[in-house]
Design a protein around this motif. Structure first.
Motif, PDB file in Angstrom:
ATOM      1  N   PHE A 192       2.801  21.823  -4.675  1.00  0.00           N
ATOM      2  CA  PHE A 192       4.040  21.882  -3.466  1.00  0.00           C
ATOM      3  C   PHE A 192       2.697  21.191  -2.702  1.00  0.00           C
ATOM      4  O   PHE A 192       3.878  20.700  -1.595  1.00  0.00           O
ATOM      5  CB  PHE A 192       3.681  23.734  -3.211  1.00  0.00           C
ATOM      6  CG  PHE A 192       4.805  24.544  -4.006  1.00  0.00           C
ATOM      7  CD1 PHE A 192       5.530  24.090  -4.303  1.00  0.00           C
ATOM      8  CD2 PHE A 192       4.088  25.603  -4.461  1.00  0.00           C
ATOM      9  CE1 PHE A 192       6.654  25.053  -5.294  1.00  0.00           C
ATOM     10  CE2 PHE A 192       4.989  26.412  -4.917  1.00  0.00           C
ATOM     11  CZ  PHE A 192       6.292  25.877  -5.070  1.00  0.00           C
ATOM     12  N   LEU A 193       1.584  20.885  -2.687  1.00  0.00           N
ATOM     13  CA  LEU A 193       1.371  20.409  -1.361  1.00  0.00           C
ATOM     14  C   LEU A 193       1.683  18.389  -1.614  1.00  0.00           C
ATOM     15  O   LEU A 193       1.679  17.484  -1.228  1.00  0.00           O
ATOM     16  CB  LEU A 193      -0.438  20.377  -1.657  1.00  0.00           C
ATOM     17  CG  LEU A 193      -1.177  21.254  -1.565  1.00  0.00           C
ATOM     18  CD1 LEU A 193      -2.665  21.632  -1.879  1.00  0.00           C
ATOM     19  CD2 LEU A 193      -0.700  21.911   0.533  1.00  0.00           C
ATOM     20  N   GLY A 194       1.841  18.097  -3.310  1.00  0.00           N
ATOM     21  CA  GLY A 194       2.156  16.640  -3.698  1.00  0.00           C
ATOM     22  C   GLY A 194       3.289  16.231  -2.888  1.00  0.00           C
ATOM     23  O   GLY A 194       3.901  15.524  -2.229  1.00  0.00           O
ATOM     24  N   VAL A 195       4.570  17.488  -3.275  1.00  0.00           N
ATOM     25  CA  VAL A 195       5.393  17.182  -2.793  1.00  0.00           C
ATOM     26  C   VAL A 195       5.655  16.858  -1.196  1.00  0.00           C
ATOM     27  O   VAL A 195       6.264  17.156  -0.698  1.00  0.00           O
ATOM     28  CB  VAL A 195       6.797  18.510  -3.242  1.00  0.00           C
ATOM     29  CG1 VAL A 195       8.109  18.509  -2.096  1.00  0.00           C
ATOM     30  CG2 VAL A 195       7.038  18.472  -4.309  1.00  0.00           C
ATOM     31  N   VAL A 216       0.716   7.131  -7.004  1.00  0.00           N
ATOM     32  CA  VAL A 216      -0.493   7.901  -7.517  1.00  0.00           C
ATOM     33  C   VAL A 216      -0.005   9.796  -6.502  1.00  0.00           C
ATOM     34  O   VAL A 216       0.048  10.807  -7.624  1.00  0.00           O
ATOM     35  CB  VAL A 216      -1.811   7.242  -6.074  1.00  0.00           C
ATOM     36  CG1 VAL A 216      -2.953   8.307  -6.426  1.00  0.00           C
ATOM     37  CG2 VAL A 216      -2.256   6.026  -6.819  1.00  0.00           C
ATOM     38  N   THR A 217       0.705   9.650  -5.314  1.00  0.00           N
ATOM     39  CA  THR A 217       0.708  10.683  -4.615  1.00  0.00           C
ATOM     40  C   THR A 217       1.827  11.845  -5.987  1.00  0.00           C
ATOM     41  O   THR A 217       2.205  12.540  -6.281  1.00  0.00           O
ATOM     42  CB  THR A 217       1.747  11.053  -3.740  1.00  0.00           C
ATOM     43  OG1 THR A 217       0.788  10.140  -3.158  1.00  0.00           O
ATOM     44  CG2 THR A 217       1.789  11.963  -2.983  1.00  0.00           C
ATOM     45  N   LEU A 252       1.313  -1.289  -0.043  1.00  0.00           N
ATOM     46  CA  LEU A 252       0.089   0.120   0.355  1.00  0.00           C
ATOM     47  C   LEU A 252       0.850   1.232   0.205  1.00  0.00           C
ATOM     48  O   LEU A 252       0.527   2.586  -0.724  1.00  0.00           O
ATOM     49  CB  LEU A 252      -0.627  -0.423   1.621  1.00  0.00           C
ATOM     50  CG  LEU A 252      -1.662   1.392   1.471  1.00  0.00           C
ATOM     51  CD1 LEU A 252      -2.849   1.471   0.348  1.00  0.00           C
ATOM     52  CD2 LEU A 252      -3.101   0.791   2.487  1.00  0.00           C
ATOM     53  N   SER A 253       2.202   1.013   0.333  1.00  0.00           N
ATOM     54  CA  SER A 253       2.520   2.665   0.585  1.00  0.00           C
ATOM     55  C   SER A 253       3.555   2.943  -0.575  1.00  0.00           C
ATOM     56  O   SER A 253       3.135   3.987  -1.355  1.00  0.00           O
ATOM     57  CB  SER A 253       3.739   1.502   2.015  1.00  0.00           C
ATOM     58  OG  SER A 253       5.131   3.107   1.763  1.00  0.00           O
ATOM     59  N   PHE A 297       5.966  14.385   3.687  1.00  0.00           N
ATOM     60  CA  PHE A 297       5.219  12.998   4.848  1.00  0.00           C
ATOM     61  C   PHE A 297       6.031  11.570   5.326  1.00  0.00           C
ATOM     62  O   PHE A 297       5.426  11.001   5.793  1.00  0.00           O
ATOM     63  CB  PHE A 297       3.704  13.248   4.972  1.00  0.00           C
ATOM     64  CG  PHE A 297       3.215  14.466   6.241  1.00  0.00           C
ATOM     65  CD1 PHE A 297       4.041  15.021   6.694  1.00  0.00           C
ATOM     66  CD2 PHE A 297       2.756  15.758   4.750  1.00  0.00           C
ATOM     67  CE1 PHE A 297       3.291  16.241   7.723  1.00  0.00           C
ATOM     68  CE2 PHE A 297       2.304  17.058   5.295  1.00  0.00           C
ATOM     69  CZ  PHE A 297       3.084  17.327   6.694  1.00  0.00           C
ATOM     70  N   GLN A 298       5.146  11.005   3.781  1.00  0.00           N
ATOM     71  CA  GLN A 298       5.321   9.694   3.577  1.00  0.00           C
ATOM     72  C   GLN A 298       6.797   8.882   3.701  1.00  0.00           C
ATOM     73  O   GLN A 298       6.595   8.002   4.227  1.00  0.00           O
ATOM     74  CB  GLN A 298       5.205   9.383   2.176  1.00  0.00           C
ATOM     75  CG  GLN A 298       4.503   7.937   1.823  1.00  0.00           C
ATOM     76  CD  GLN A 298       5.077   7.090   0.239  1.00  0.00           C
ATOM     77  OE1 GLN A 298       4.681   8.344  -0.604  1.00  0.00           O
ATOM     78  NE2 GLN A 298       3.892   6.122   0.396  1.00  0.00           N
TER      79      GLN A 298
END
Length: 168
Positions: free
Chosen positions: A39-42, A10-11, A3-4, A47-48
């Motif tokens: 920017f939000l995707g980065v 996807v991100t 899942l990770s 976070f991941q």
């Protein structure tokens, strides 16, 4: 694939698609909003990677402050229809998207063929809580004064750009 890995893929696809949208949209306002999504995707990728502080800084500084500054600048200097505002779009046609696709495929191939070192299993101690306690506890006055100073600077820039003293 777990899942990770799926969440990362996807991100990363959303982030790269948003980055291609920055150079691909004909409307410059849409390009700026696509930059915010990038920017939000980065930040999501940070976070991941268990880098919570970098993710928060990415959201606060880039997705927040820099994006708002760019959108204010666009709105202040735009004097024509937003649909006709991206001059480089007409010259590029599909080259920007093609180059971005080739770079993405090349990076994907390089990442896929890389042998990654195994981690020791221990994550570093999280310092986001300690920083939040300091910023919103001991240094809250300095934090709020800096925010007020930035607000006054933005309002002053708007007044200067619009020419508040000029009456017709």
């Amino acid at each position: 694939m777990n899942l990770s890995d799926l969440v990362f893929i996807v991100t990363a696809l959303i982030t790269v698609t948003a980055a291609v949208g920055v150079v691909g949209f004909k409307n410059i306002v849409h390009s700026a909003l696509s930059l915010v999504l990038s920017f939000l995707g980065v930040a999501a990728l940070y976070f991941q990677l268990q880098a919570g502080f970098l993710g928060l800084v990415q959201i606060l500084v880039y997705a927040g402050a820099v994006s708002v500054l760019i959108i204010f600048a666009i709105m202040l200097v735009m004097d024509k229809d937003p649909d006709e505002s991206n001059r480089s779009h007409a010259k590029q046609k599909y080259w920007g998207g093609l180059i971005a696709l080739l770079v993405t495929l090349g990076l994907g191939a390089a990442i896929g063929s890389t042998i990654w070192p195994q981690s020791s299993g221990s994550l570093p101690e999280d310092c986001v809580g300690a920083l939040a306690t300091l910023l919103l506890g001991d240094y809250v006055v300095a934090f709020e004064v800096a925010a007020l100073l930035l607000l006054v600077a933005v309002v002053g820039a708007i007044i200067l750009a619009k020419g508040a003293g000029e009456h017709d």
